[in-house]
Design a protein around this motif. Sequence first.
Motif: not given
Length: 449
Positions: A220-221, A244-245, A326-328, A387-389
Amino acid sequence: MKKAKLTGRIVTPEDSDYEQARTNNNLNNPKYPSVIVFCQETKDVVNALKWARENNETFRIRSGRHSYENFSLVNKGLVIDVSDMNKVSINLPEMTARIDAGANMGKVYRTLWEHGVTIPAGTESSVGVVGLTLGGGIGMLSRPFGLTCDNLIEIETVVASGHEGAQVIRANKQHNKDLFWASRGGGGGNFGIVTSLTFKLHAINEVSLFSITWGWDDFEVAFDAWQKWAPYTDKRLTSQIELKTKEVGEIVAQGEFIGSAAELKKLLRPLRKAGLPTSIWIKEVPYIKAVEFFDLPSGNQPALRKRSGSFLERPFPYKAIQRMKEFLAHAPNSNTTIWQQSLRGAVSEIAQNHTAYYYRNALIAQEYNTSWENSNEKEQNMKWVENLRRALSPYTSGDYVNFPDRFIQDWQTAYYARNFRRLREVKTKYDPYNVFQFPQSIPPIRKWL
């Protein structure tokens, strides 16, 4: 009247090189054309278009094979491929270059570099200059020099004429200026088959590069520091960030600066102070080394892929950054990434209706990427991108036409926003019979019988 014949290098399913000839960069959604004609010169393009029209044959136009949705391929019909037309002619006194439509970015950059000049364009060396330019063209020199299409002076293009004909025309600020407007951001394959492009050149010598990596805990930062800095910093500096994941556990910001390493180090202070970077490096290099640095080999290798994208017109709130994280954290595989590039600078110095490329005020262009190894992984990868989009759509605007996505229902507004109506007028004038069509092609205004 003499019937048209296909000329150039012709490949059919019986030929040993057919597999290679039909394969695009994206192996997902493969297509099997009946004929592929590799045009060697403009007259081959004219002949191919006439032949397709006389025989009522479905066709597509192809150059660098990087159409994300494989709109440059078709089942059964004809593929008109211009990749064998790849000469680059430089006029140094006028600081212009005439580039054949089939040249890829690797060849363009290398040839121009021999003369100490360049154009602002994309990063993958196998991408064709023509598709990139017609959709806009973003890359590591966008902020100082604008989009690729902003540096376009003229195109030569083959358009449909009459009921079955084809003719070569030029479009620039004086001739066919409405077509020239549409060809700067209106997307490839909509109006005709571009055979050459003339660009204004920029002198280039040494540039400075940077790379900063953070661990997953700084997600986040690190992203927040980058998004609040990248579009607003010195316009000689263009940067990208790759999220990245969780499995890979890295956030990597990189960029290119037309200036010294010492000056770049100062500009990077807000990023260097964000979180606890695991590595930082800054380096001055000849420009061609920067080209090589951003040219990722994996992007040039055909693979099973799905991509989509959007623009940020305001920074992401904390909630949107958490959604990305969350998605990653639940990505389908470790090749999955969210990639962003900083815009504004010279890109925003042009009005939204001055060219067909609309998103002049965007801070950032972003891309959602995944690739996979086995066909049984397709569904979860495709779903992840879609879903991410959708999850990020409350915080984003539209999509870049060079990141096409067939799942976007309102693609007309997503790609072109308020410029769509004018694009349809240009289409109606230059292609009233809708000869040039593919999924998500611009339709003419009137339906002709």
